[in-house]
Design a protein around this motif. Structure first.
Motif, PDB file in Angstrom:
ATOM      1  N   ALA A 134      58.682  51.551  29.601  1.00 13.81           N
ATOM      2  CA  ALA A 134      57.933  51.248  30.828  1.00 13.81           C
ATOM      3  C   ALA A 134      56.481  51.683  30.697  1.00 13.81           C
ATOM      4  O   ALA A 134      55.564  50.934  31.047  1.00 13.81           O
ATOM      5  CB  ALA A 134      58.587  51.918  32.034  1.00 13.81           C
ATOM      6  N   GLN A 135      56.251  52.887  30.172  1.00 19.12           N
ATOM      7  CA  GLN A 135      54.887  53.394  30.045  1.00 19.12           C
ATOM      8  C   GLN A 135      54.089  52.601  29.016  1.00 19.12           C
ATOM      9  O   GLN A 135      52.918  52.289  29.223  1.00 19.12           O
ATOM     10  CB  GLN A 135      54.887  54.882  29.677  1.00 19.12           C
ATOM     11  CG  GLN A 135      53.501  55.501  29.740  1.00 19.12           C
ATOM     12  CD  GLN A 135      52.871  55.381  31.118  1.00 19.12           C
ATOM     13  OE1 GLN A 135      53.444  55.834  32.109  1.00 19.12           O
ATOM     14  NE2 GLN A 135      51.696  54.774  31.198  1.00 19.12           N
ATOM     15  N   SER A 136      54.725  52.240  27.902  1.00 22.16           N
ATOM     16  CA  SER A 136      54.033  51.468  26.868  1.00 22.16           C
ATOM     17  C   SER A 136      53.643  50.078  27.364  1.00 22.16           C
ATOM     18  O   SER A 136      52.533  49.605  27.080  1.00 22.16           O
ATOM     19  CB  SER A 136      54.917  51.342  25.620  1.00 22.16           C
ATOM     20  OG  SER A 136      55.096  52.613  25.031  1.00 22.16           O
ATOM     21  N   VAL A 137      54.532  49.425  28.105  1.00 19.54           N
ATOM     22  CA  VAL A 137      54.207  48.101  28.645  1.00 19.54           C
ATOM     23  C   VAL A 137      53.083  48.219  29.681  1.00 19.54           C
ATOM     24  O   VAL A 137      52.181  47.387  29.724  1.00 19.54           O
ATOM     25  CB  VAL A 137      55.459  47.408  29.219  1.00 19.54           C
ATOM     26  CG1 VAL A 137      55.094  46.117  29.946  1.00 19.54           C
ATOM     27  CG2 VAL A 137      56.457  47.127  28.098  1.00 19.54           C
ATOM     28  N   ALA A 138      53.116  49.275  30.494  1.00 19.92           N
ATOM     29  CA  ALA A 138      52.032  49.496  31.465  1.00 19.92           C
ATOM     30  C   ALA A 138      50.704  49.684  30.741  1.00 19.92           C
ATOM     31  O   ALA A 138      49.686  49.096  31.132  1.00 19.92           O
ATOM     32  CB  ALA A 138      52.347  50.709  32.340  1.00 19.92           C
ATOM     33  N   ASP A 139      50.700  50.485  29.677  1.00 16.22           N
ATOM     34  CA  ASP A 139      49.470  50.717  28.906  1.00 16.22           C
ATOM     35  C   ASP A 139      48.966  49.426  28.267  1.00 16.22           C
ATOM     36  O   ASP A 139      47.765  49.141  28.280  1.00 16.22           O
ATOM     37  CB  ASP A 139      49.706  51.778  27.828  1.00 16.22           C
ATOM     38  CG  ASP A 139      49.965  53.158  28.395  1.00 16.22           C
ATOM     39  OD1 ASP A 139      49.663  53.407  29.590  1.00 16.22           O
ATOM     40  OD2 ASP A 139      50.503  54.006  27.650  1.00 16.22           O
ATOM     41  N   LEU A 140      49.885  48.640  27.710  1.00 16.10           N
ATOM     42  CA  LEU A 140      49.513  47.366  27.085  1.00 16.10           C
ATOM     43  C   LEU A 140      48.905  46.426  28.117  1.00 16.10           C
ATOM     44  O   LEU A 140      47.847  45.830  27.883  1.00 16.10           O
ATOM     45  CB  LEU A 140      50.746  46.721  26.444  1.00 16.10           C
ATOM     46  CG  LEU A 140      50.543  45.332  25.845  1.00 16.10           C
ATOM     47  CD1 LEU A 140      49.636  45.399  24.621  1.00 16.10           C
ATOM     48  CD2 LEU A 140      51.885  44.720  25.484  1.00 16.10           C
ATOM     49  N   ALA A 141      49.550  46.293  29.252  1.00 18.46           N
ATOM     50  CA  ALA A 141      49.054  45.378  30.292  1.00 18.46           C
ATOM     51  C   ALA A 141      47.680  45.798  30.785  1.00 18.46           C
ATOM     52  O   ALA A 141      46.792  44.959  30.959  1.00 18.46           O
ATOM     53  CB  ALA A 141      50.054  45.308  31.446  1.00 18.46           C
ATOM     54  N   ARG A 142      47.487  47.097  31.009  1.00 19.64           N
ATOM     55  CA  ARG A 142      46.171  47.586  31.431  1.00 19.64           C
ATOM     56  C   ARG A 142      45.122  47.264  30.379  1.00 19.64           C
ATOM     57  O   ARG A 142      44.016  46.830  30.697  1.00 19.64           O
ATOM     58  CB  ARG A 142      46.206  49.096  31.670  1.00 19.64           C
ATOM     59  CG  ARG A 142      46.708  49.523  32.991  1.00 19.64           C
ATOM     60  CD  ARG A 142      46.462  51.033  33.183  1.00 19.64           C
ATOM     61  NE  ARG A 142      47.465  51.601  34.030  1.00 19.64           N
ATOM     62  CZ  ARG A 142      48.565  52.242  33.616  1.00 19.64           C
ATOM     63  NH1 ARG A 142      48.798  52.418  32.338  1.00 19.64           N
ATOM     64  NH2 ARG A 142      49.426  52.713  34.482  1.00 19.64           N
ATOM     65  N   VAL A 168      48.896  50.108  38.393  1.00 24.99           N
ATOM     66  CA  VAL A 168      50.142  49.873  37.662  1.00 24.99           C
ATOM     67  C   VAL A 168      50.858  51.200  37.511  1.00 24.99           C
ATOM     68  O   VAL A 168      50.234  52.206  37.172  1.00 24.99           O
ATOM     69  CB  VAL A 168      49.873  49.302  36.253  1.00 24.99           C
ATOM     70  CG1 VAL A 168      51.165  49.027  35.518  1.00 24.99           C
ATOM     71  CG2 VAL A 168      49.005  48.067  36.315  1.00 24.99           C
ATOM     72  N   ALA A 169      52.169  51.201  37.741  1.00 25.15           N
ATOM     73  CA  ALA A 169      52.955  52.421  37.551  1.00 25.15           C
ATOM     74  C   ALA A 169      54.230  52.081  36.800  1.00 25.15           C
ATOM     75  O   ALA A 169      54.857  51.046  37.039  1.00 25.15           O
ATOM     76  CB  ALA A 169      53.288  53.066  38.890  1.00 25.15           C
ATOM     77  N   ALA A 170      54.592  52.969  35.892  1.00 26.26           N
ATOM     78  CA  ALA A 170      55.836  52.839  35.146  1.00 26.26           C
ATOM     79  C   ALA A 170      56.917  53.636  35.860  1.00 26.26           C
ATOM     80  O   ALA A 170      56.688  54.766  36.288  1.00 26.26           O
ATOM     81  CB  ALA A 170      55.644  53.373  33.724  1.00 26.26           C
TER      82      ALA A 170
END
Length: 150
Positions: free
Chosen positions: A33-41, A52-54
């Protein structure tokens, strides 16, 4: 003391922050969840980035989903323009649906979005960051099902 409007962080403009759609990414894994949030940002580029929050894993760091973490993440990103919730797998869908059915846990305007997790998250964050409303964010995320890789 000055009463002139001050620049808003990350916007370069004065006045109140824009009401952007918030994005919650629910995965069975906190790291995913955190990695996808970082990628999207990161892929959303410069300028204002939608909140965005994971909400991944369980409170003790294990695999699974947690309604408490999902509610906390949704409240964190809620700016009054709606909250798009994207999920990875089956029980995450069931957890979010149960929270939505309860009606009082998630912010008004929270919506489960049927979209592929990674591509949908990127499309949702890019669209929300550009000022798209909840319907536009949902449409962009859902359209990610059609992205061809060949």
């Amino acid at each position: 003391m000055s009463t002139a409007p001050q620049p808003q962080p990350g916007t370069g403009t004065t006045g109140p922050e824009p009401a952007l759609v918030g994005i919650v990414l629910v995965s069975h894994s906190g790291q995913v969840a955190q990695s996808v949030a970082d990628l999207a940002r990161g892929l959303a580029g410069g300028g204002a980035i939608a909140p965005v929050a994971a909400a991944g894993g369980t409170p003790d760091g294990g695999l699974g989903t947690s309604s408490d973490l999902i509610v906390q993440a949704a409240r964190e990103v809620d700016r009054g323009a709606g909250v798009a919730v994207l999920v990875d797998l089956g029980s995450a869908v069931l957890t979010v649906k149960a929270l939505l059915a309860e009606g009082d846990e998630l912010p008004d305007g929270a919506r489960l979005v049927d979209a592929p997790f990674v591509e949908g998250a990127v499309a949702a964050v890019v669209t929300a960051s550009a000022g798209g409303g909840l319907d536009a964010v949902e449409a962009a995320a859902s359209e990610a099902y059609g992205y061809r890789k060949t």
